[in-house]
Design a protein around this motif. Structure first.
Motif, PDB file in Angstrom:
ATOM      1  N   TYR B 320      44.372  56.767  17.433  1.00 30.05           N
ATOM      2  CA  TYR B 320      43.890  56.665  18.810  1.00 30.05           C
ATOM      3  C   TYR B 320      43.315  58.006  19.257  1.00 30.05           C
ATOM      4  O   TYR B 320      42.253  58.062  19.881  1.00 30.05           O
ATOM      5  N   ILE B 321      44.028  59.078  18.919  1.00 29.69           N
ATOM      6  CA  ILE B 321      43.510  60.402  19.282  1.00 29.69           C
ATOM      7  C   ILE B 321      42.192  60.646  18.551  1.00 29.69           C
ATOM      8  O   ILE B 321      41.218  61.124  19.124  1.00 29.69           O
ATOM      9  N   GLY B 322      42.172  60.257  17.266  1.00 30.14           N
ATOM     10  CA  GLY B 322      40.955  60.433  16.470  1.00 30.14           C
ATOM     11  C   GLY B 322      39.776  59.704  17.090  1.00 30.14           C
ATOM     12  O   GLY B 322      38.671  60.222  17.153  1.00 30.14           O
ATOM     13  N   GLY B 323      40.037  58.473  17.598  1.00 37.62           N
ATOM     14  CA  GLY B 323      38.965  57.725  18.247  1.00 37.62           C
ATOM     15  C   GLY B 323      38.489  58.409  19.515  1.00 37.62           C
ATOM     16  O   GLY B 323      37.315  58.327  19.879  1.00 37.62           O
ATOM     17  N   ALA B 324      39.407  59.105  20.188  1.00 34.08           N
ATOM     18  CA  ALA B 324      39.041  59.747  21.450  1.00 34.08           C
ATOM     19  C   ALA B 324      38.280  61.042  21.238  1.00 34.08           C
ATOM     20  O   ALA B 324      37.446  61.408  22.062  1.00 34.08           O
ATOM     21  N   VAL B 325      38.543  61.742  20.141  1.00 38.07           N
ATOM     22  CA  VAL B 325      37.881  63.039  19.947  1.00 38.07           C
ATOM     23  C   VAL B 325      36.700  62.935  18.986  1.00 38.07           C
ATOM     24  O   VAL B 325      36.005  63.920  18.770  1.00 38.07           O
ATOM     25  N   GLU B 326      36.478  61.725  18.432  1.00 43.41           N
ATOM     26  CA  GLU B 326      35.413  61.590  17.434  1.00 43.41           C
ATOM     27  C   GLU B 326      34.066  61.901  18.061  1.00 43.41           C
ATOM     28  O   GLU B 326      33.761  61.444  19.153  1.00 43.41           O
ATOM     29  N   GLU B 327      33.268  62.663  17.319  1.00 42.60           N
ATOM     30  CA  GLU B 327      31.927  62.998  17.809  1.00 42.60           C
ATOM     31  C   GLU B 327      30.978  61.858  17.487  1.00 42.60           C
ATOM     32  O   GLU B 327      31.199  61.081  16.563  1.00 42.60           O
ATOM     33  N   HIS B 328      29.906  61.790  18.261  1.00 40.70           N
ATOM     34  CA  HIS B 328      28.943  60.718  18.055  1.00 40.70           C
ATOM     35  C   HIS B 328      28.230  60.904  16.720  1.00 40.70           C
ATOM     36  O   HIS B 328      27.842  61.999  16.354  1.00 40.70           O
ATOM     37  N   HIS B 329      28.074  59.779  15.994  1.00 40.82           N
ATOM     38  CA  HIS B 329      27.339  59.828  14.730  1.00 40.82           C
ATOM     39  C   HIS B 329      25.965  59.246  14.956  1.00 40.82           C
ATOM     40  O   HIS B 329      25.822  58.158  15.505  1.00 40.82           O
ATOM     41  N   ASP B 330      24.930  59.932  14.514  1.00 40.63           N
ATOM     42  CA  ASP B 330      23.573  59.430  14.672  1.00 40.63           C
ATOM     43  C   ASP B 330      23.364  58.187  13.834  1.00 40.63           C
ATOM     44  O   ASP B 330      22.778  57.207  14.280  1.00 40.63           O
ATOM     45  N   ASP B 331      23.848  58.248  12.596  1.00 44.30           N
ATOM     46  CA  ASP B 331      23.737  57.050  11.774  1.00 44.30           C
ATOM     47  C   ASP B 331      24.976  56.208  12.034  1.00 44.30           C
ATOM     48  O   ASP B 331      26.099  56.650  11.879  1.00 44.30           O
ATOM     49  N   GLU B 332      24.762  55.000  12.465  1.00 39.57           N
ATOM     50  CA  GLU B 332      25.880  54.152  12.867  1.00 39.57           C
ATOM     51  C   GLU B 332      26.649  53.590  11.685  1.00 39.57           C
ATOM     52  O   GLU B 332      27.540  52.776  11.844  1.00 39.57           O
ATOM     53  N   HIS B 333      26.239  53.985  10.471  1.00 37.62           N
ATOM     54  CA  HIS B 333      26.890  53.401   9.305  1.00 37.62           C
ATOM     55  C   HIS B 333      28.116  54.179   8.869  1.00 37.62           C
ATOM     56  O   HIS B 333      28.817  53.757   7.979  1.00 37.62           O
ATOM     57  N   HIS B 334      28.357  55.324   9.519  1.00 35.82           N
ATOM     58  CA  HIS B 334      29.525  56.143   9.177  1.00 35.82           C
ATOM     59  C   HIS B 334      29.555  56.438   7.685  1.00 35.82           C
ATOM     60  O   HIS B 334      30.597  56.369   7.052  1.00 35.82           O
ATOM     61  N   ALA B 335      28.389  56.670   7.119  1.00 34.95           N
ATOM     62  CA  ALA B 335      28.327  56.873   5.666  1.00 34.95           C
ATOM     63  C   ALA B 335      29.178  58.066   5.274  1.00 34.95           C
ATOM     64  O   ALA B 335      29.132  59.123   5.904  1.00 34.95           O
ATOM     65  N   GLY B 336      29.968  57.853   4.261  1.00 37.74           N
ATOM     66  CA  GLY B 336      30.806  58.927   3.727  1.00 37.74           C
ATOM     67  C   GLY B 336      31.922  59.333   4.661  1.00 37.74           C
ATOM     68  O   GLY B 336      32.555  60.355   4.491  1.00 37.74           O
ATOM     69  N   HIS B 337      32.204  58.507   5.662  1.00 40.55           N
ATOM     70  CA  HIS B 337      33.250  58.846   6.623  1.00 40.55           C
ATOM     71  C   HIS B 337      34.610  58.392   6.107  1.00 40.55           C
ATOM     72  O   HIS B 337      34.700  57.461   5.305  1.00 40.55           O
ATOM     73  N   GLU B 338      35.645  59.064   6.624  1.00 40.08           N
ATOM     74  CA  GLU B 338      36.998  58.718   6.173  1.00 40.08           C
ATOM     75  C   GLU B 338      37.314  57.249   6.425  1.00 40.08           C
ATOM     76  O   GLU B 338      37.885  56.574   5.594  1.00 40.08           O
ATOM     77  N   HIS B 339      36.953  56.774   7.608  1.00 36.38           N
ATOM     78  CA  HIS B 339      37.339  55.415   7.996  1.00 36.38           C
ATOM     79  C   HIS B 339      36.208  54.453   7.705  1.00 36.38           C
ATOM     80  O   HIS B 339      35.814  53.664   8.558  1.00 36.38           O
ATOM     81  N   ASP B 340      35.701  54.536   6.517  1.00 34.57           N
ATOM     82  CA  ASP B 340      34.528  53.751   6.199  1.00 34.57           C
ATOM     83  C   ASP B 340      34.727  52.263   6.489  1.00 34.57           C
ATOM     84  O   ASP B 340      34.045  51.674   7.311  1.00 34.57           O
ATOM     85  N   ASP B 341      35.704  51.687   5.805  1.00 32.65           N
ATOM     86  CA  ASP B 341      35.903  50.238   5.935  1.00 32.65           C
ATOM     87  C   ASP B 341      36.277  49.873   7.368  1.00 32.65           C
ATOM     88  O   ASP B 341      35.846  48.877   7.913  1.00 32.65           O
ATOM     89  N   TYR B 342      37.048  50.772   7.972  1.00 28.79           N
ATOM     90  CA  TYR B 342      37.534  50.525   9.319  1.00 28.79           C
ATOM     91  C   TYR B 342      36.366  50.583  10.297  1.00 28.79           C
ATOM     92  O   TYR B 342      36.249  49.770  11.219  1.00 28.79           O
ATOM     93  N   GLY B 343      35.453  51.515  10.054  1.00 27.98           N
ATOM     94  CA  GLY B 343      34.269  51.622  10.902  1.00 27.98           C
ATOM     95  C   GLY B 343      33.416  50.373  10.827  1.00 27.98           C
ATOM     96  O   GLY B 343      32.943  49.872  11.844  1.00 27.98           O
ATOM     97  N   PHE B 344      33.263  49.852   9.626  1.00 24.38           N
ATOM     98  CA  PHE B 344      32.455  48.646   9.481  1.00 24.38           C
ATOM     99  C   PHE B 344      33.116  47.460  10.169  1.00 24.38           C
ATOM    100  O   PHE B 344      32.461  46.687  10.861  1.00 24.38           O
ATOM    101  N   ALA B 345      34.418  47.363   9.980  1.00 23.07           N
ATOM    102  CA  ALA B 345      35.145  46.250  10.584  1.00 23.07           C
ATOM    103  C   ALA B 345      34.957  46.282  12.093  1.00 23.07           C
ATOM    104  O   ALA B 345      34.734  45.265  12.741  1.00 23.07           O
ATOM    105  N   GLU B 346      34.990  47.470  12.634  1.00 27.45           N
ATOM    106  CA  GLU B 346      34.868  47.624  14.074  1.00 27.45           C
ATOM    107  C   GLU B 346      33.507  47.112  14.539  1.00 27.45           C
ATOM    108  O   GLU B 346      33.408  46.446  15.554  1.00 27.45           O
ATOM    109  N   GLN B 347      32.483  47.412  13.750  1.00 28.53           N
ATOM    110  CA  GLN B 347      31.152  46.995  14.149  1.00 28.53           C
ATOM    111  C   GLN B 347      30.999  45.486  14.080  1.00 28.53           C
ATOM    112  O   GLN B 347      30.415  44.869  14.958  1.00 28.53           O
ATOM    113  N   ARG B 348      31.509  44.915  13.030  1.00 31.33           N
ATOM    114  CA  ARG B 348      31.336  43.480  12.858  1.00 31.33           C
ATOM    115  C   ARG B 348      32.013  42.715  13.976  1.00 31.33           C
ATOM    116  O   ARG B 348      31.594  41.654  14.370  1.00 31.33           O
TER     117      ARG B 348
END
Lengths: 164, 366
Positions: B320-348
């Motif tokens: 939750y803290i991570g979600g609050a302090v996360e900086e904006h990503h220009d590419d919405e795909h979160h490529a190479g991000h730690e929460h890769d699968d989680y990021g995609f799930a969130e988008q879907r």
């Protein structure tokens, strides 16, 4: 229902005690513990990097050594070659010098022999001349003891003179 | 440290052991397992250690009551035990009430508060000593308690904080570590016979969840609120619908923290107590052959749950803290991000924060 109703008193104490616990642990536990962990990890990382560096250094040293060795070997070979060449040259030179010397000595000897010969010849000639003069003198002396012979000789000379 | 602990416990026990006769009348009454179990998992104004035929061994804890207009009253809970009245006060079950029906706020040192204070003290002493051994054994391998606890500290730092929060993790380490060890230690303490069920109390878990919520809100950046009020990557009409959903999500996240910890710990206690109650329900010692192995099994399982729940609470807090302090990503795909699968799930799921609850590791622990 009592089970899922939060009591005010416990919320108050929980907030108070938990925040105190958080402050105390943050100051007296987490700060030194995390600091030490970071320090130790830094130390390990440094040591690893240093080991890597030492390894690289060792390798470069080894390479350097090999290079030095190869160079030394090459130098030695060259020196040997040079030495051999020089020795050959010296021998050659010595040979030349020796033969020259020999030639010179021979020449000198020849010259001195010639000279000696000439000298000896001159001496022989002189001795022969002297000897012939002596013989002639003695002969003359003996022949001219008689006055007629003397007269005869004088006449002979005079005859020559006249002819001239 | 050990000596200090022993001394502390001795003082505590000497102070208030009082033998009182067991009520003979109750013997004839039917055994009510529900009441007994709820009594055991709930908070209490007295610390009931055990009962023998000669009496109950009880430590009476101080009651601190605040009445608006009348001020504070402090007295031992001995005076209001067994339905007695003291001044204007009386215990209705475990609830402190006034005889005249006026309002009273109960700030008593209850069993849970006492357990909370003690366990906090033990935590401070233990970790201060561990910290000291770090100073003493500088540059050496850890030993003793230090080497036991160090993997957990490193795990929380590397696997929870750094992976969930990112480069700003350091500010939140003290809270994450405190909450992890607090929950774990109190979960374990709650399993010991006679101890308080602290982390299975909704007031305690609610307080922890609210602290997490406050930390999340106070560390939130613009990007966090943009995601809530104007979710990117979602069609315009949906964005309007998403606003209340996301706002509810802000509250639901800590609420789930509160309920998960409370329910897991309390449920474990209730199951163990139920197995034990079976003996009394059937009025036969032979039931023990069934109850004891099952109770033992659940107890061992609870040891695992104690650690698991502490981990989950810490992990979700960090996320939750991570979600609050996360900086904006220009590419919405979160490529190479730690929460890769989680990021995609969130988008879907249209950017819903409920995606957090779909993580397999967490789902298993529900």
């Amino acid at each position: 229902m009592e089970l899922i109703t939060p009591e005010l008193g416990l919320i108050f104490w929980q907030t108070l005690i938990f925040l105190i616990l958080l402050a105390l642990l943050a100051k007296f536990a987490w700060k030194p513990i995390l600091g030490s962990l970071r320090e130790r990890e830094q130390g390990i990382e440094d040591a690893l990097r240093q080991a890597d560096r030492a390894k690289a250094e060792m390798q470069s040293l080894k390479a350097d050594n090999e290079k030095l060795l190869a160079e030394a070997r090459r130098e030695r070979d060259q020196m040997l070659k040079e030495g051999q060449a020089m020795a050959a040259q010296i021998v050659e030179q010595a040979k030349t010098t020796a033969s020259e010397e020999a030639a010179r000595v021979t020449q000198q000897a020849r010259e001195s022999i010639q000279q000696e010969k000439n000298q000896a010849l001159a001496e022989v000639r002189n001795t022969a001349a002297q000897l012939s003069v002596d013989i002639a003198e003695r002969l003359l002396r003996r022949e001219l003891t008689d006055p007629s012979a003397q007269q005869k000789l004088v006449d002979e000379y005079l005859k020559d003179v006249k002819l001239n | 440290m050990k000596r200090l602990l022993t001394l502390f416990l001795c003082l505590f026990t000497f102070a208030g052991f009082a033998a009182e006769p067991t009520e003979g009348g109750k013997k004839g009454e039917a055994f009510n397992p529900g009441e007994v179990i709820l009594h055991h998992v709930a908070d209490s104004h007295e610390w009931h250690w055990f009962s023998t035929d000669n009496g109950n061994f009880v430590t009476y804890l101080p009651i601190i009551a605040y009445q608006p207009g009348k001020g504070l009253s402090v007295f031992s809970s001995k005076h209001v035990a067994e339905g007695e009245t003291y001044g204007n006060f009386k215990l209705n079950g475990e609830k402190l009430v006034t005889l005249d029906g006026s309002k009273v706020y109960d700030f008593s040192i209850t069993k849970n508060v006492a357990a909370l204070a003690m366990s906090s003290l033990v935590l401070v002493i233990a970790f201060a000593s561990v910290a000291k051994s770090y100073g003493r054994r500088r540059g050496q391998a850890p030993s003793g308690l230090q080497s036991f606890l160090e993997p957990f500290v490193i795990f929380i730092r590397d696997e929870v904080a750094i992976k969930s929060i990112g480069p700003k993790y350091e500010r939140y380490m003290p809270y994450l570590l405190t909450v992890f060890f607090f929950i774990w230690f109190n979960n374990l303490l709650g399993l010991t016979p006679g101890a308080a069920n602290l982390t299975g109390n909704v007031a305690v878990t609610a307080t922890l969840a609210v602290i997490t919520l406050l930390i999340t809100l106070f560390s939130s950046n613009k990007n966090y609120w943009t995601h809530i009020f104007w979710t990117p990557g979602v069609p315009l009409p949906l964005r309007i619908i998403m606003i209340p959903v996301e706002l509810v999500g802000v509250i639901v996240k800590p609420f789930s923290l509160m309920v998960r910890l409370f329910a897991n710990i309390t449920a474990g206690h209730i199951i163990i107590l139920s197995f034990i109650s079976l003996i009394f329900i059937f009025r036969s010692a032979w039931t023990g052959f069934l109850s004891v192995p099952f109770g033992l099994f659940i107890s061992v399982l609870e040891l695992l749950v104690a650690l698991l729940q502490a981990y989950i609470f810490t992990l979700l807090t960090a996320m939750y803290i991570g979600g609050a302090v996360e900086e904006h990503h220009d590419d919405e795909h979160h490529a190479g991000h730690e929460h890769d699968d989680y990021g995609f799930a969130e988008q879907r799921q249209g950017g819903s924060n409920f995606g957090h609850f779909e993580r397999p590791g967490v789902a298993a622990a529900h």
